[in-house]
Design a protein around this motif. Structure first.
Motif, mmCIF file in Angstrom:
data_model
loop_
_atom_site.group_PDB
_atom_site.id
_atom_site.type_symbol
_atom_site.label_atom_id
_atom_site.label_comp_id
_atom_site.label_asym_id
_atom_site.label_seq_id
_atom_site.Cartn_x
_atom_site.Cartn_y
_atom_site.Cartn_z
ATOM 1 N N GLU A 126 0.813 -1.209 0.000
ATOM 2 C CA GLU A 126 0.000 0.000 0.000
ATOM 3 C C GLU A 126 0.849 1.262 0.000
ATOM 4 O OE1 GLU A 126 -2.583 -0.433 3.323
ATOM 5 O OE2 GLU A 126 -3.863 -1.927 2.356
ATOM 6 N N ALA A 127 2.156 1.118 0.273
ATOM 7 C CA ALA A 127 3.050 2.275 0.268
ATOM 8 C C ALA A 127 3.198 2.875 -1.125
ATOM 9 C CB ALA A 127 4.427 1.883 0.807
ATOM 10 N N ILE A 128 2.852 2.119 -2.172
ATOM 11 C CA ILE A 128 2.967 2.661 -3.535
ATOM 12 C C ILE A 128 1.770 3.543 -3.875
ATOM 13 C CG2 ILE A 128 4.198 0.597 -4.272
ATOM 14 C CD1 ILE A 128 1.623 0.003 -5.998
ATOM 15 N N CYS A 165 -1.299 -10.705 -4.216
ATOM 16 C CA CYS A 165 -1.420 -9.658 -3.193
ATOM 17 C C CYS A 165 -1.525 -8.279 -3.843
ATOM 18 C CB CYS A 165 -0.221 -9.685 -2.249
ATOM 19 S SG CYS A 165 -0.238 -11.022 -1.037
ATOM 20 N N PHE A 166 -0.720 -8.048 -4.870
ATOM 21 C CA PHE A 166 -0.744 -6.759 -5.561
ATOM 22 C C PHE A 166 -2.084 -6.548 -6.246
ATOM 23 C CE2 PHE A 166 1.443 -3.905 -8.896
ATOM 24 C CZ PHE A 166 1.136 -2.779 -8.145
ATOM 25 N N THR A 167 -2.627 -7.599 -6.835
ATOM 26 C CA THR A 167 -3.955 -7.509 -7.440
ATOM 27 C C THR A 167 -4.985 -7.076 -6.412
ATOM 28 O OG1 THR A 167 -3.441 -9.263 -9.036
ATOM 29 C CG2 THR A 167 -5.770 -8.800 -8.644
ATOM 30 N N TRP A 168 -4.927 -7.716 -5.240
ATOM 31 C CA TRP A 168 -5.895 -7.413 -4.189
ATOM 32 C C TRP A 168 -5.747 -5.982 -3.683
ATOM 33 C CZ3 TRP A 168 -10.363 -8.776 -2.486
ATOM 34 C CH2 TRP A 168 -10.799 -8.295 -1.250
ATOM 35 N N VAL A 169 -4.515 -5.509 -3.522
ATOM 36 C CA VAL A 169 -4.278 -4.150 -3.033
ATOM 37 C C VAL A 169 -4.860 -3.123 -3.997
ATOM 38 C CG1 VAL A 169 -2.468 -2.418 -2.631
ATOM 39 C CG2 VAL A 169 -2.274 -4.686 -1.605
ATOM 40 N N LEU A 170 -4.646 -3.315 -5.284
ATOM 41 C CA LEU A 170 -5.187 -2.394 -6.291
ATOM 42 C C LEU A 170 -6.711 -2.421 -6.303
ATOM 43 C CD1 LEU A 170 -2.697 -3.227 -9.182
ATOM 44 C CD2 LEU A 170 -2.793 -1.085 -7.895
ATOM 45 N N VAL A 175 -12.144 -0.056 -4.561
ATOM 46 C CA VAL A 175 -13.405 -0.175 -3.837
ATOM 47 C C VAL A 175 -13.452 0.814 -2.673
ATOM 48 C CG1 VAL A 175 -14.837 -1.704 -2.437
ATOM 49 C CG2 VAL A 175 -13.699 -2.594 -4.480
ATOM 50 N N GLY A 176 -12.329 0.951 -1.967
ATOM 51 C CA GLY A 176 -12.302 1.790 -0.780
ATOM 52 C C GLY A 176 -12.296 3.277 -1.043
ATOM 53 N N THR A 177 -12.033 3.687 -2.285
ATOM 54 C CA THR A 177 -11.986 5.119 -2.601
ATOM 55 C C THR A 177 -13.172 5.570 -3.444
ATOM 56 O OG1 THR A 177 -10.514 4.596 -4.472
ATOM 57 C CG2 THR A 177 -9.484 5.298 -2.420
ATOM 58 N N GLY A 178 -14.268 4.864 -3.322
ATOM 59 C CA GLY A 178 -15.486 5.309 -3.976
ATOM 60 C C GLY A 178 -15.721 4.760 -5.359
ATOM 61 N N GLN A 179 -14.837 3.840 -5.821
ATOM 62 C CA GLN A 179 -15.043 3.162 -7.100
ATOM 63 C C GLN A 179 -15.165 4.148 -8.260
ATOM 64 O OE1 GLN A 179 -18.328 0.369 -6.580
ATOM 65 N NE2 GLN A 179 -17.880 0.272 -4.402
ATOM 66 N N THR A 180 -14.285 5.141 -8.264
ATOM 67 C CA THR A 180 -14.345 6.174 -9.296
ATOM 68 C C THR A 180 -13.126 6.192 -10.206
ATOM 69 O OG1 THR A 180 -13.393 7.799 -7.762
ATOM 70 C CG2 THR A 180 -15.804 7.667 -7.883
ATOM 71 N N ASP A 181 -12.018 5.595 -9.778
ATOM 72 C CA ASP A 181 -10.788 5.646 -10.569
ATOM 73 C C ASP A 181 -10.614 4.356 -11.357
ATOM 74 O OD1 ASP A 181 -8.144 5.690 -11.525
ATOM 75 O OD2 ASP A 181 -7.556 7.084 -9.951
ATOM 76 N N ASP A 183 -8.455 3.651 -13.471
ATOM 77 C CA ASP A 183 -7.057 3.267 -13.652
ATOM 78 C C ASP A 183 -6.661 2.172 -12.664
ATOM 79 O OD1 ASP A 183 -6.753 5.055 -15.699
ATOM 80 O OD2 ASP A 183 -5.832 6.622 -14.470
ATOM 81 N N LEU A 184 -7.144 2.270 -11.441
ATOM 82 C CA LEU A 184 -6.849 1.243 -10.438
ATOM 83 C C LEU A 184 -7.478 -0.087 -10.838
ATOM 84 C CD1 LEU A 184 -7.334 3.195 -7.082
ATOM 85 C CD2 LEU A 184 -5.175 2.322 -8.007
ATOM 86 N N LEU A 185 -8.701 -0.027 -11.327
ATOM 87 C CA LEU A 185 -9.387 -1.254 -11.739
ATOM 88 C C LEU A 185 -8.700 -1.872 -12.958
ATOM 89 C CD1 LEU A 185 -11.852 -2.654 -10.529
ATOM 90 C CD2 LEU A 185 -13.236 -1.643 -12.326
#
Length: 263
Positions: A126-128, A165-170, A175-181, A183-185
């Protein structure tokens, strides 16, 4: 991160504190005034609270019943603090009034096992993610990732576990930031390409369990959003539908067809 402390002073204070878990010990030693940036302080505190939650509540060495007063109280405090940072430090009144002091956690046992290692690795990954813009990835992602990967030997991580793990973090950050970006998905969907290759190349049961749990969560989330598409999508986020469909299809292919029936 910039804060004012020395390894020697930390060592001396930690010996005197008698704390029974590493993150608890760290939280007891530093307060907001030790940091030059309050946003860094909030990020630092959240990271240690998540580790504390993983080690004492989610994956304890000796599980506690859900009705245990100490674990219930600590869980509530951690959840509240993750929303609104609290002042820390051994001598701070708020710390004394919360169940952080070691004497109040005698029935909790710090974790010792692989599930905690995975959780710790997720927290490191999550530091990235940008602390000031939670839906963005930092510019120094390559440098930070190289540092994170240096923990593989300590935590028992390999490339396959890193990929899942990286897949899950992204995905979890999306999901945790409002499902608006999107690029993360999109990044999570691209990472699943590597996961699919891994799933076909191994018969490791431990990896398979982690893989299935992760894919099940992603599939459940995607299915729920798509079945309720009238409530999920509007003019403002309709573009995310394609990304969600793609992620769900990728996860389903691995879950149902990509594991060779080994799991």
């Amino acid at each position: 991160m910039k804060f004012r402390w020395s390894p020697k002073s930390f060592s001396q204070r930690s010996k005197a504190s008698g704390a029974n878990s590493p993150p608890l010990e760290v939280l007891q030693q530093f307060k907001s005034s030790d940091f030059t940036d309050q946003q860094e302080y909030a990020t630092w505190q959240k990271r240690n609270l998540k580790i504390l939650e993983a080690g004492l509540l989610l994956h304890p060495h000796i599980p506690l019943p859900s009705s245990n007063p100490s674990s219930q109280r600590l869980k509530q405090i951690i959840q509240n603090a993750l929303q609104n940072p609290i002042e820390t430090g051994k001598n701070n009144e708020s710390m004394q009034s919360h169940p952080y002091p070691p004497g109040q956690l005698e029935s909790c046992h710090w974790a010792d096992g692989f599930p905690l290692n995975l959780r710790l690795y997720e927290i490191l990954l999550e530091a990235i993610l940008d602390g000031t813009d939670e839906s963005s990835i930092i510019e120094e992602v390559d440098e930070v990732m190289e540092l994170v990967k240096k923990t593989w030997g300590i935590l028992g991580i390999n490339q396959m576990l890193h990929n899942i793990c990286f897949t899950w973090v992204l995905f979890n950050r999306f999901v945790g930031t409002g499902q608006t970006d999107n690029d993360l998905l999109y990044a999570a969907d691209c990472q699943l390409v590597e996961v699919a290759k891994d799933a076909k190349s191994t018969k490791d049961g431990s990896y398979g369990k982690i893989l299935n749990q992760t894919l099940s969560s992603i599939l459940g989330w995607a299915e729920k959003r798509l079945l309720a598409y009238h409530d999920t999508f509007d003019k403002g986020n309709i573009n995310s539908m394609q990304s969600i469909v793609s992620l769900g299809v990728s996860a389903a292919k691995i879950f149902f067809f990509g594991t060779g029936g080994y799991y």
